[in-house]
Design an enzyme around this catalytic site. Structure first.
Site: not given
Length: 444
Positions: A247-249, A251-252
């Protein structure tokens, strides 16, 4: 499709770095940590390799020797499932300039029969097949699939695909704001409706059922699925048939935290994450909650204590720590199209300084092309990674003794979704993992 063993790339030159200053990087008397001096363009064969303001990956990491690359001119045939969404469109955009991947099948049930250029006019100049319904898709001439479906049927669809296909599943990067407006109570936990699922990211199918209120629909596939945070799971991805794109969150957040947790540089308790995402994370569907007048000139939190990415993040940190990690995570919706920032507050292990965190992240990622530590007290901006596969991060000393602040930014549709998916399929097919992704960020 026969694929001879690909040739090994030439070695890239080493990286030089500046002196590390011994001063704080936060406050009026701050002086910066030393950053990284970038490589000059290196000659590889007859073609110059341009780094474009990032850190060039080593050939060992850029090239996958365990999977055979296609013959020159052959190409790898790609299907994009869910091509009418934002992540699907981003994949198509990147595939358009990929020298080895060629789009052969594109599905979008509600747009079946339409030309892709009528759905996304900015891509109307591309020569692409018409959109078809999934039930009408022909996979006989396809080698690999990107699955970017928004609904919880992904598990069943992937289960039905031919076994010869390589698959990257980036479904469930759906609806940040829909999550806020579509919550239900299950087992005394605030859960998401089944159309916002991370279908193969959670290894434990019991935990999956606990968070989503129903059993996993393809447990036999879950056993073979590999989690695809590229920089940290590269060796497993190379040999995978099915990759669950992060997911995007997650990953960051995991890119900075996993190396620090593994090195025992931070305490596992009291990890606080304040994250913010652009509205494109909410998907392209017409929803009242995403109207301009509903989200403009404001910011709000959503999924408080219950966001679907929490177990995914905790799974990665728990693996790194080899003991259970629980985080405090609150996401926010921002009135911007793209971008994601995670501001992470950590407590330092005994005897560790913020400079130690910086140095460890620097050594971890100095050979990576897409993860970049910023110089000195520079602040990562979401606008500086827009449209690119980069993750920019930096470390700061908190005013509270014994604590540090980490800021990490990505484009939620690229490194947080489609770009990382392409990076993973490159690895799976034995290609340089930056192929088709060498775009500098778009600014302003």
């Amino acid at each position: 499709m026969q694929q001879p063993q690909a040739q090994t790339m030439a070695s890239a030159a080493g990286i030089t770095s500046g002196q590390i200053q011994k001063n704080r990087i936060l406050g009026s008397n701050s002086k910066p940590f030393a950053g990284i001096v970038l490589k000059k363009p290196q000659q590889v064969g007859a073609l110059p390799l341009h780094v474009r303001g990032s850190i060039a990956s080593s050939p060992r990491k850029l090239f996958s020797p365990k999977a055979a690359a296609p013959k020159s001119g052959d190409g790898i045939r790609i299907a994009v499932l869910g091509a009418s969404g934002y992540t699907g469109a981003e994949i198509v955009r990147f595939l358009a300039s990929h020298p080895q991947f060629h789009t052969k099948v594109m599905t979008a049930d509600r747009k079946a029969g339409e030309q892709f250029g009528s759905v996304f006019p900015h891509l109307r100049t591309l020569d692409l097949p018409r959109l078809v319904a999934i039930k009408d898709a022909d996979f006989s001439d396809v080698d690999a699939v990107f699955c970017s479906l928004p609904h919880g049927t992904t598990q069943e669809i992937i289960k039905s695909l031919p076994r010869h296909l390589k698959i990257v599943d980036l479904s469930a990067v759906c609806s940040a704001h829909t999550i806020f407006t579509s919550l239900i109570w299950v087992r005394s936990r605030l859960l998401l409706r089944n159309y916002c699922l991370q279908d193969f990211r959670l290894r434990d199918i019991n935990e999956y059922a606990e968070w989503y209120g129903h059993s996993h629909r393809a447990p036999e596939l879950q056993e073979e699925a590999v989690y695809g945070l590229t920089e940290l799971q590269r060796d497993d991805i190379r040999n995978a048939r099915l990759v669950a794109n992060p997911g995007c969150y997650p990953t960051s957040i995991q890119l900075p935290l996993v190396p620090l947790v593994k090195a025992k540089l931070i305490k596992l308790t009291n990890i606080i994450i304040d994250a913010k995402s652009g509205v494109s994370g909410a998907g392209r569907g017409a929803k009242e909650a995403n109207l301009y007048t509903e989200i403009a000139e404001g910011i709000h939190a959503y999924g408080i204590t219950s966001h679907r990415h929490v177990p995914e993040i905790e799974q990665g940190l728990t693996d790194a720590a080899e003991s259970k990690v629980t985080i405090s995570f609150t996401p926010h919706l921002m009135c911007m199209t793209r971008g994601m920032q995670s501001t992470i507050y950590v407590e330092l292990a005994s005897g560790v300084t913020p400079r130690d965190l910086y140095e460890h992240l620097k050594s971890t990622y100095e050979d990576e092309e897409f993860v970049k530590l910023l110089h000195g007290s520079s602040t990562p901006h979401t606008s500086h990674v827009k449209g690119s596969n980069y993750c920019f991060m930096n470390v700061y000393e908190d005013r509270i003794p014994g604590r540090a602040i980490i800021i990490s930014v990505i484009d939620n549709l690229v490194k947080g979704a489609s770009g990382q998916a392409l990076q993973n399929l490159n690895l799976m097919m034995g290609l340089p993992e930056n192929m088709g992704l060498q775009y500098p960020p778009l600014f302003p």
